[in-house]
Design an enzyme around this catalytic site. Structure first.
Site, PDB file in Angstrom:
ATOM      1  N   GLU A   1       2.561  -7.401 -16.687  1.00  0.00           N
ATOM      2  CA  GLU A   1       1.998  -6.408 -17.599  1.00  0.00           C
ATOM      3  C   GLU A   1       2.829  -6.310 -18.872  1.00  0.00           C
ATOM      4  OE1 GLU A   1      -0.173  -3.520 -14.356  1.00  0.00           O
ATOM      5  OE2 GLU A   1       1.897  -3.069 -14.838  1.00  0.00           O
TER       6      GLU A   1
ATOM      7  N   CYS B   1      16.536  -1.012  -8.229  1.00  0.00           N
ATOM      8  CA  CYS B   1      16.646   0.350  -8.751  1.00  0.00           C
ATOM      9  C   CYS B   1      15.633   1.232  -8.013  1.00  0.00           C
ATOM     10  CB  CYS B   1      16.366   0.365 -10.250  1.00  0.00           C
ATOM     11  SG  CYS B   1      17.425  -0.760 -11.178  1.00  0.00           S
TER      12      CYS B   1
ATOM     13  N   CYS C   1       7.674   3.543 -18.853  1.00  0.00           N
ATOM     14  CA  CYS C   1       8.875   2.897 -18.285  1.00  0.00           C
ATOM     15  C   CYS C   1       8.899   3.022 -16.768  1.00  0.00           C
ATOM     16  CB  CYS C   1      10.154   3.596 -18.757  1.00  0.00           C
ATOM     17  SG  CYS C   1      10.652   3.229 -20.395  1.00  0.00           S
TER      18      CYS C   1
ATOM     19  N   CYS D   1      12.355   2.731  -9.786  1.00  0.00           N
ATOM     20  CA  CYS D   1      11.496   1.856 -10.596  1.00  0.00           C
ATOM     21  C   CYS D   1      10.415   1.196  -9.744  1.00  0.00           C
ATOM     22  CB  CYS D   1      12.346   0.787 -11.275  1.00  0.00           C
ATOM     23  SG  CYS D   1      11.383  -0.359 -12.270  1.00  0.00           S
TER      24      CYS D   1
ATOM     25  N   CYS E   1       6.173  -3.917 -25.562  1.00  0.00           N
ATOM     26  CA  CYS E   1       7.110  -3.920 -24.432  1.00  0.00           C
ATOM     27  C   CYS E   1       6.676  -5.071 -23.526  1.00  0.00           C
ATOM     28  CB  CYS E   1       7.035  -2.575 -23.713  1.00  0.00           C
ATOM     29  SG  CYS E   1       8.010  -2.528 -22.198  1.00  0.00           S
TER      30      CYS E   1
ATOM     31  N   CYS F   1      10.721  -8.213  -9.743  1.00  0.00           N
ATOM     32  CA  CYS F   1      12.129  -8.064 -10.116  1.00  0.00           C
ATOM     33  C   CYS F   1      12.969  -8.205  -8.860  1.00  0.00           C
ATOM     34  CB  CYS F   1      12.366  -6.689 -10.750  1.00  0.00           C
ATOM     35  SG  CYS F   1      14.013  -6.503 -11.489  1.00  0.00           S
TER      36      CYS F   1
HETATM   37  N1  SAH Z   1      15.532  -4.584 -16.042  1.00  0.00           N
HETATM   38  C1  SAH Z   1      15.741  -4.063 -17.340  1.00  0.00           C
HETATM   39  C2  SAH Z   1      14.458  -3.803 -18.130  1.00  0.00           C
HETATM   40  C3  SAH Z   1      13.293  -3.138 -17.415  1.00  0.00           C
HETATM   41  S1  SAH Z   1      13.315  -1.410 -17.118  1.00  0.00           S
HETATM   42  C4  SAH Z   1      16.590  -2.821 -17.304  1.00  0.00           C
HETATM   43  O1  SAH Z   1      16.900  -2.364 -16.200  1.00  0.00           O
HETATM   44  O2  SAH Z   1      16.997  -2.324 -18.341  1.00  0.00           O
HETATM   45  C5  SAH Z   1      13.226  -0.585 -18.653  1.00  0.00           C
HETATM   46  C6  SAH Z   1      13.829   0.822 -18.606  1.00  0.00           C
HETATM   47  O3  SAH Z   1      13.021   1.735 -17.823  1.00  0.00           O
HETATM   48  C7  SAH Z   1      15.199   0.836 -17.934  1.00  0.00           C
HETATM   49  O4  SAH Z   1      16.083   1.654 -18.655  1.00  0.00           O
HETATM   50  C8  SAH Z   1      14.896   1.451 -16.591  1.00  0.00           C
HETATM   51  O5  SAH Z   1      16.030   1.987 -15.991  1.00  0.00           O
HETATM   52  C9  SAH Z   1      13.858   2.475 -16.952  1.00  0.00           C
HETATM   53  N2  SAH Z   1      13.066   2.968 -15.817  1.00  0.00           N
HETATM   54  C10 SAH Z   1      12.793   2.340 -14.659  1.00  0.00           C
HETATM   55  N3  SAH Z   1      12.019   3.110 -13.877  1.00  0.00           N
HETATM   56  C11 SAH Z   1      11.792   4.247 -14.557  1.00  0.00           C
HETATM   57  C12 SAH Z   1      11.018   5.428 -14.297  1.00  0.00           C
HETATM   58  N4  SAH Z   1      10.349   5.568 -13.162  1.00  0.00           N
HETATM   59  N5  SAH Z   1      11.005   6.395 -15.243  1.00  0.00           N
HETATM   60  C13 SAH Z   1      11.649   6.235 -16.411  1.00  0.00           C
HETATM   61  N6  SAH Z   1      12.372   5.153 -16.711  1.00  0.00           N
HETATM   62  C14 SAH Z   1      12.448   4.166 -15.804  1.00  0.00           C
END
Ligand code: SAH
Length: 344
Positions: free
Chosen positions: A92, A116, A337, A119, A105, A112
């Site tokens: 996406e 985390c 995000c 996420c 974006c 992945c």
């Molecule tokens: N893997 C990379 C890029 C993808 S995530 C990274 O970790 O930076 C992009 C951003 O969204 C990251 O800062 C991540 O921590 C944040 N993110 C992930 N899940 C989220 C959520 N449920 N709500 C808000 N931000 C989130």
């Protein structure tokens, strides 16, 4: 004989191919332009190339162009593309319009491999890395949508979609070379940000390669124990290593880092969390983006109170640290995000 992905070839290789066919090297430039700046999906689209030459291309190569499989528009103007790759996998990408800019974006991996907990993408296992052209195509598709819906070109790109960009290092770098080159989109690297969960070795590699784009690090906590809990993979990458790699980055590039940070109730909403962040921010010039949490599950993670956000803002500002609050966009279509998980 299986056909080669033509966009894996450099311009010189393409020129050599035409010479080996008894044609002019210049033909390589023309085809290269079709493939990149004109984003041709098929050889037959290359109208200034003779039919015979197109047939030769057809016999030897394929163009593995992405196809936008499904496009959703949010009530706030955000657009989400579900993009189909040549092997049927889906990633996406998102177009985020504001008054002053439109930002793409983009995803760098299918799924992945990191874990985390907050996420949605982390719940899909990593299937494969994207090639440079598949990343470029996402940008190019969003650029076209930006022109169509908002009447201007894409202004910024963030590598914050699905995947960890620094675990697909070479393709990410190649895609940025293409986006910034005149044959690609001719964009300035200063308008591109790569976001990483924080892999110290790879941050150092970026510094060694003297990249010109911006770096963002998903910090979320400057307390080791807390960070290890919410981002378990980081047990292998202590904060002291992360700090050291960021100092290395700054010394080489002179470019300040953005820390992305979500504040969750009962996880990192106490004064000690704020103090740890302030300390971490003292190591190199930086700014902090406080990101609104986008709930993805049954509620173990919850956005902290606005009082907690205010406390963060207040303390960071008092210490001279630049801080922005980033409101979510495209939540109604799962485009915000951390929500990218191929639900549709
Ligand atoms: N893997 C990379 C890029 C993808 S995530 C990274 O970790 O930076 C992009 C951003 O969204 C990251 O800062 C991540 O921590 C944040 N993110 C992930 N899940 C989220 C959520 N449920 N709500 C808000 N931000 C989130």
């Amino acid at each position: 004989m299986s056909k080669k992905d033509i966009r894996a070839l450099t311009k010189d290789q393409l020129r050599d191919f035409f010479v080996s066919q008894g044609d002019k090297a210049f033909r390589g430039n023309q085809v290269y332009e079709w493939l990149w700046s004109k984003s041709a999906h098929k050889f037959e689209d290359m109208t200034n190339i003779s039919k015979k030459t197109r047939e030769i291309l057809e016999e030897n190569f394929v163009i593995n162009h992405i196809e936008v499989d499904n496009m959703q528009r949010s009530s706030d103007g955000t657009v989400k593309n579900a993009v189909k790759l040549h092997d049927g996998l889906i990633v996406e990408s998102v177009l985020i319009p504001t008054e002053s800019r439109t930002t793409a974006c983009v995803s760098s991996q299918v799924g992945c491999s990191l874990d985390c907990e907050f996420c949605a993408t982390a719940r899909l296992k990593r299937m494969r890395n994207l090639n440079a052209d598949e990343i470029f195509d996402q940008v190019s598709a969003i650029n076209q949508e930006s022109l169509l819906y908002y009447n201007h070109k894409l202004s910024n790109i963030v590598y914050m979609g699905m995947g960890e960009p620094l675990m697909n290092y070479n393709n990410v770098i190649k895609s940025i070379e293409k986006i910034t080159s005149e044959e690609g989109l001719g964009m300035s690297p200063k308008r591109i940000t790569v976001s990483t969960s924080g892999l110290p070795k790879m941050i150092k590699k970026l510094a060694d390669d003297e990249v010109k784009f911006n770096l963002a690090v998903s910090l979320h906590s400057a307390i080791e124990e807390t960070r290890n809990k919410i981002m378990p993979f980081s047990k292998n990458f202590p904060l002291t290593d992360l700090r050291e790699s960021l100092e290395y980055w700054y010394n080489k590039t002179n470019s300040r880092v953005t820390y992305e940070y979500v504040i969750w109730k009962d996880i990192n909403d106490k004064q000690e969390d704020i103090n740890a962040l302030v300390k971490f921010c003292s190591y190199i010039p930086c700014k902090v983006n406080l990101i609104e949490y986008n709930p993805i599950d049954d509620g173990e993670y919850q956005q902290a109170s606005s009082k907690a956000t205010d406390a963060y803002m207040h303390t960071l500002e008092k210490n001279g640290i630049v801080v922005n609050v980033r409101r979510s966009r495209g939540k109604d279509i799962d485009a915000a995000c951390g929500q990218l998980a191929n639900k549709s």
